[in-house]
Scaffold this active site. Structure first.
Site, PDB file in Angstrom:
ATOM      1  N   GLY A  14     105.369  54.064  44.194  1.00 23.28           N
ATOM      2  CA  GLY A  14     104.958  55.420  44.355  1.00 23.28           C
ATOM      3  C   GLY A  14     103.313  55.908  45.002  1.00 23.28           C
ATOM      4  N   TYR A 156     105.025  75.761  38.825  1.00 24.21           N
ATOM      5  CA  TYR A 156     105.245  74.434  38.642  1.00 24.21           C
ATOM      6  C   TYR A 156     106.338  74.295  38.342  1.00 24.21           C
ATOM      7  CZ  TYR A 156     105.181  69.576  37.615  1.00 24.21           C
ATOM      8  OH  TYR A 156     104.703  67.831  37.935  1.00 24.21           O
ATOM      9  N   LYS A 163     110.303  67.440  34.499  1.00 24.02           N
ATOM     10  CA  LYS A 163     109.464  66.002  34.570  1.00 24.02           C
ATOM     11  C   LYS A 163     109.223  66.906  32.401  1.00 24.02           C
ATOM     12  CE  LYS A 163     105.618  64.792  36.774  1.00 24.02           C
ATOM     13  NZ  LYS A 163     106.008  63.651  36.868  1.00 24.02           N
ATOM     14  N   LEU A 195      96.967  65.087  46.948  1.00 26.17           N
ATOM     15  CA  LEU A 195      97.962  65.707  48.323  1.00 26.17           C
ATOM     16  C   LEU A 195      99.063  66.082  47.640  1.00 26.17           C
ATOM     17  CD1 LEU A 195      96.548  63.077  51.107  1.00 26.17           C
ATOM     18  CD2 LEU A 195      95.821  65.036  50.541  1.00 26.17           C
TER      19      LEU A 195
END
Length: 256
Positions: A14, A156, A163, A195
Site C-alpha cells: 500500500g 468519511y 473500516k 494525499l
C-alpha cells in the site's frame, strides 16, 4: 533501538508515495534492520514505487491487485520464490469511490459500497490467507483503521463502514490464525495529512479539531504510527493480537 527487526522479512502493501503512512512504516522498519518487500496495485504504479524504494535500498517491488485472487496468488508465489518466508505484513490498503464520499451517506450506491468493502476490508482476509503459508514460524499482520469505524465522522461515510468491517475482520482473523502463532492487529490512526486524506471533505477541520481537543493537544504524525507498527511487527508484542490500538494522541477517549 537499532536492529529491532533484524532478521525479519516484512511485506509492505500500500505504499503510494513518500507522504503515506505505509512509507513511514517502511522507512522505520528498514532502519531497524528488516528486509522489505513491497507490493503495488498495478503495473502503472510499479516504476514510481520502485524509484521511491531505491531511496531505502535494493528491495523488490511486486504487482498485487488485491481485487483479484489470481493476482494475489501469483504475487505470493513470487514472494515465496524470492524470500521463502515472511515474518510480518503491513496492510495499508483502502479505497472508496469519490462520488460515494461527496453526497449523503444514504445515497451510497450498491456498487460503491461493494467496492469500498472489497478493497478496504475483504482484501485483508485474502492477503492473510495467502500470507499464512509463508509465516511458517509465526508472524504479525498489521492494518490501518480510523475512528470513523466507531463514530460518525463528517465526510468519511462509506469508508467508516468499511473500516468497521476491517476492525471486525482483525478480530476474526486473530482468533483463527492464533494457533499458527500469527498475530493480527490494527492501528487506529489519528488524522494525518496524506494525499488519500485530501479525498475526505473538510479534512482540514477534522485535523484542527482533533489536535485541539485531544489530551496531548497536538496532531499525530507518521512517525507516531510507524513506532506503533514496529512494536506490533516485533517480538515485543508477542502476546498482543486482535487489538485495535489508537494512536491519536488520546482523542478517542474524549467525550467531545
Amino acid at each position: 533501538m537499532k536492529g529491532f527487526l533484524e532478521g525479519k522479512t516484512i511485506l509492505i502493501m500500500g505504499v503510494r508515495n513518500r507522504w503515506s503512512i505505509a512509507w513511514a512504516i517502511a522507512q522505520s522498519a528498514a532502519e531497524e534492520g528488516a528486509a522489505l518487500v513491497f507490493t503495488v496495485q498495478s503495473g502503472r504504479e510499479l516504476e514510481q514505487t520502485a524509484e521511491l524504494v531505491r531511496d531505502l535500498g535494493d528491495y523488490p517491488v511486486l504487482e498485487c491487485d488485491v481485487g483479484s485472487d489470481d493476482s494475489i496468488q501469483s504475487s505470493f508465489e513470487e514472494l515465496r520464490r524470492r524470500s521463502g518466508v515472511i515474518h510480518g505484513l503491513v496492510h495499508a490498503i483502502a479505497h472508496a469511490r469519490s462520488e460515494d464520499l461527496e453526497g449523503d451517506f444514504i445515497a451510497t450506491t450498491r456498487e460503491g459500497f461493494a467496492h469500498a468493502l472489497n478493497v478496504s476490508a475483504y482484501s485483508l482476509i485474502a492477503v492473510s490467507r495467502a500470507a499464512r503459508g509463508l509465516m511458517s514460524g509465526g508472524g504479525a499482520i498489521v492494518t490501518l483503521s480510523y475512528i470513523g469505524a466507531e463514530r460518525v465522522v463528517p465526510g468519511y461515510k462509506v469508508m467508516g463502514v468499511a473500516k468497521a468491517a476491517l476492525e471486525a475482520t482483525v478480530r476474526y482473523l486473530a482468533s483463527e490464525l492464533g494457533s499458527s502463532s500469527v498475530r493480527v492487529n490494527a492501528i487506529s490512526a489519528g488524522p494525518i495529512k496524506t494525499l488519500s486524506a485530501k479525498g475526505i471533505p473538510n479534512f482540514g477541520n477534522l485535523l484542527e479539531t482533533a489536535a485541539g481537543q485531544n489530551p496531548l493537544r497536538r496532531a499525530v504524525d507518521r512517525s507516531d504510527i510507524a513506532g506503533t507498527a514496529l512494536y506490533l511487527l516485533s517480538d515485543a508484542s508477542a502476546g498482543v493480537t486482535g487489538e485495535v490500538i489508537h494512536v491519536d494522541a488520546g482523542y478517542h477517549i474524549m467525550g467531545v
